[in-house]
Design a protein around this motif. Structure first.
Motif: not given
Length: 106
Positions: A51-56, A62-64, A66-78
């Motif tokens: 919950a970065p302060e500059d986003m509030q 009464t309201e917060t 949030y900055l939610v971070t997902f990571s999507i790892m893409c790779f190939s094997t061979g």
């Protein structure tokens, strides 16, 4: 405050990727350790939230926001490194396009 179902968000991302014809042969998983079997792989992770302060706003009591971070790892094997890196880049582009095709994730 209502509970946010982050796992459901991950499942929705997985469903979106699996529905894309260009990713039909890709293994898409959630929160798993990479398996180094031949082929293309995508793994979705929730990295965290803050919950970065500059986003509030002035209503922060009464309201917060949030900055939610997902990571999507893409790779190939061979066997050939150069081919794997090119395939990874192609896979990453396909994942980006699949997510952009659904404005829910844009």
């Amino acid at each position: 405050m209502a509970r946010v179902d982050y796992y459901q968000i991950e499942k929705d991302i997985k469903t979106q990727l699996e529905a894309d014809a260009d990713l039909a042969s890709v293994s898409v998983r959630i929160e798993e350790e990479p398996e180094f079997v031949m082929g293309d792989h995508v793994i979705i992770y929730l990295l965290g939230r803050e919950a970065p302060e500059d986003m509030q706003s002035i209503s922060a009591g009464t309201e917060t926001r949030y900055l939610v971070t997902f990571s999507i790892m893409c790779f190939s094997t061979g066997l050939q490194l150069e081919q794997l890196l090119e395939r990874r880049d192609d896979l990453l582009s396909q994942v980006e396009l699949a997510l952009m095709s659904n404005r829910k994730f844009a």
